[in-house]
Design an enzyme around this catalytic site. Sequence first.
Site, PDB file in Angstrom:
ATOM      1  N   GLU A 356       0.951  -1.354  -0.129  1.00  0.00           N
ATOM      2  CA  GLU A 356      -0.026  -0.007   0.053  1.00  0.00           C
ATOM      3  C   GLU A 356       0.767   1.503   0.026  1.00  0.00           C
ATOM      4  O   GLU A 356       0.448   2.198  -0.523  1.00  0.00           O
ATOM      5  CB  GLU A 356      -0.884  -0.009   1.119  1.00  0.00           C
ATOM      6  CG  GLU A 356      -1.860  -1.226   1.168  1.00  0.00           C
ATOM      7  CD  GLU A 356      -2.525  -1.433  -0.136  1.00  0.00           C
ATOM      8  OE1 GLU A 356      -2.866  -0.596  -0.686  1.00  0.00           O
ATOM      9  OE2 GLU A 356      -3.136  -2.657  -0.105  1.00  0.00           O
ATOM     10  N   GLU A 378      -0.731  -1.794  -9.942  1.00  0.00           N
ATOM     11  CA  GLU A 378      -0.706  -3.027  -9.031  1.00  0.00           C
ATOM     12  C   GLU A 378       0.434  -3.874  -9.559  1.00  0.00           C
ATOM     13  O   GLU A 378       1.013  -4.443  -8.707  1.00  0.00           O
ATOM     14  CB  GLU A 378      -2.059  -3.660  -9.344  1.00  0.00           C
ATOM     15  CG  GLU A 378      -3.028  -2.885  -9.061  1.00  0.00           C
ATOM     16  CD  GLU A 378      -3.284  -2.686  -7.395  1.00  0.00           C
ATOM     17  OE1 GLU A 378      -2.235  -3.005  -6.761  1.00  0.00           O
ATOM     18  OE2 GLU A 378      -4.146  -1.687  -7.362  1.00  0.00           O
TER      19      GLU A 378
END
Length: 932
Positions: A356, A378
């Site tokens: 994150e 991602e």
Amino acid sequence: MSKLLFLVILLSANAQRLQYSSDNRSIRDGIEINYLDDVAEPQSELSYRLPNNTRPEIYFINLDFGDFHLDDLDFSGNALISIEILEDTNTITLHSSVELLETSLTMFNDIGSTWEEIEHRYELDLTREFLIITTAETLTRGNFVRINFTYHGTIGTEIKGFFRGSYLHNENERRYFVATHMQPTFFRRICPSYDEPQFKAFYTISVIYNPPYEFALSNSPAEFTKIEINNRTRTLFEQTSTIMPTYLIALAITDFESNSNTTSNGVKFTAYSRPEQIQNTEFALDTAIKALGLYEKAFEIEYELEKLDQVALPVFNRGGMENYGIVFYHEDYMLYEPSVTTAFDKEFAAATIVHEICHKFFGNLLTPQWWSVVWLSEGFCRFYEYYMTEKIYPTMRMEELFAVEAAQNIMYRDSSLTTRPMTWYVESPSAVAGLFDGIAYSKSASVIRMFLYSLSEETFHKGLKIYLSKLTSNPQGVAVPEHLYDALQMAVDEDEALPENYKLAELFGSWEKQAGYPYVYVERSYNDYRIRFTQNRFTDDVVDGVVWDSLWHIPITYTSKANPTFETKPKFWMSQRQMEITLDDVKLNSYFMVNVQQTGYYRVQYDEANWMLIANELSHGDFSVFSPNSRAMLIDDAAVFFENKILKVRIFLELIKYLEHDRFLRVLLERIFNAFGAEEVENEPHYHKHIRNIAINWACQAHLDSCISETRFKFNDVKEGTRIGFSNDHETALFCNGILKGGETEFNFMWNLYTNSFVATRRTFYLNSIGCIENEEILTRFIHSILESNDIDNSNEEWLTIVQATYANGPIGLRVALQFLREKYDPFIDLLVRLDRLSSLNSIFRGIANRINTETLSRQFRELLVIYEIDDATLNDVNETTTVNLAWLATYSDDIQEFLDDFFRIRSFSTTTTISYFMIIFGLGFNWIMQN
Ligand SMILES: [Zn+2]
């Protein structure tokens, strides 16, 4: 985002693999694929994309909540959006799925210094969730307009837009919180907006809510929180200090407690959790601070916000969400309680947090222009969750784990014919949601990792610095792969990291734009030093002779007996279908291995002689000349080739023989069993129960002392009445394994439970448990009971349960069952006639056939088939089954039998279960290999 336990991943990978073989043939490969050039271009007649004729500059949003803890789930909203006109137009199109009131929409036009209302109307397109505003006069380029909306919305039960969750405080008080999840297309549920990642803007948000809540959180710090009339609380957040896409906006209204720490750069890190967990937030703070420091150093960019909150939500449907300045986690992935959290969970938490924090750069700072290239966000963060966690917690060995957890796992799925390329253009919200798959995450991460090691870490990071810093020349901070390639190319040119005339865009593009991945077939000439390399796409159903059109630029690295190396810089790039080269640094009579450390995203198949040379080195040489990653890769590749019938079983078994030298399976099982134990833990995640069951079964079947004694001990507690029973999740595993080494007493105890129970399912359960006892005398008595005991309820087919439980027991039970069938033919047939169940003989014989694994058993079995006059159809089936089993065994009977006997004593032997067992154990084994 979420990071699943590797065990589960590997197990499901295995299950999926087995399914794939029966999958329907693909559809997607035949469809034209839209590449990057098309990203901004709508494809279908019905475009879900917003036109580019206007763009948002800033949102002012007010949200007013009711008593959501008292089930009032409505909210009202007011939003003012300042919009720049980019082209002369009469329409402005936004996204919206809130309930708009017509009268509440006003619009002004900047004429001189005054704002004037402009005549307009609006319409809603429910399919596309569009709000289309048409103005009477043309809005001209370069002007700004403001639109004001008043609307209603609802806090949902799904985790989309606003959602409500709750937790139990002090075990008796239900407390509620409201939080958000916007990615990818849910911001439109809380505010009319330009809900696409490329439309970044500033936000000023305020919220009004009722007691007992005292504060709210959002992307920016609160400018103020004050009590207004009617005792209502209002929090106004500062305007965001940077532009953000809608999917990164977040809000939370909670009664959580906080724990803060400020870095030397002055960034304030705060962790929030429900009060009873606040002491477990230290790990998240510490890990996030260290991670941010490492990223800032690697990319030479400072985090641009003044605060970074991390919120542990008791309810969330993913591991984490990287909202700018306020990361949300499921609390299982953020909180760490020493002595309670397992080592596995600690790894997940660390990796999730590092993932994150990575998004602060990949995704938040530099945002994929459209979801089709979401791998730019991602893929990088999946890669760095391993790479950077390794740097913070070296003992977790995360970088080595990458190959087995991420790469090998996704390779199984990416060999499906229905797999997609990394960049895949779609528009509709449901199709967009589907892009957050293993291709965007793990495949992209694997390809990124391949290029990092091919170019060198130094050059790759130099390129990334250029890529990220290009933001200054790209005021909207959005990226497409070409930006990445251009930046990497600059670093490559400076460092001369590729052969002359090699273009990074072309090399990387071959992996990004094509579905699937290649395998390289390596054939050696053992008379001289020539080696032929052939590439082809690898699919999970390799058909000999089928050559796919796809060609990849493959970085070839290799190591050999003559020149052992862990060097991951390619010796050469393979771009054509086939090439032959002479390598005189390879000895003729010793192994040659391609794809060092599995840094390349491809499989390697060798000629048989070379596989044998590798196997020989592993078994009889020094297997440490292969890195842990390489060992895992060799077994994974071989297992897959074996499964696809392009590698002979003899070679496969030669290769895995070395595993026995390590006694690795026992140690591995012991480690897993000890980590999870036999006892349920309160409030543990569900997958722990799942893994515990597997661990108990495997560890006990491998006859590990710790498992046998612990389950037996627990079984005794139940027998002695010192504990009532076991939880439903583990009852089967604990009873079966606790009784494994049991005798007379254990049998009598279970038989009593059985006879005293009047619940059919319980009675069946007790019978199956008795079938676990590995004791010939007991099992003989057990199966004879169908003829002799009055306790058996045959209306519930209990006689059949007993016969099946006996022959499924393992070698002992199988022997007992065959003997029974031979010696008790007459009374047994009488029983079946009496019950009108002669037809059940077929299923019994089929069941036994699956377990026949020696010539002696096979002979005894064939004699029975004659005695029982089995019908022709069943006869053909069981003959075929036993023939296949025996043929399979004949090929390698000594090896496999020894292997199975020593390590598993598998109860229900059959070719398919054995192969699956192998696969699963290898999956587990990889991790163990990594750690040693
Ligand atoms: Zn992510």
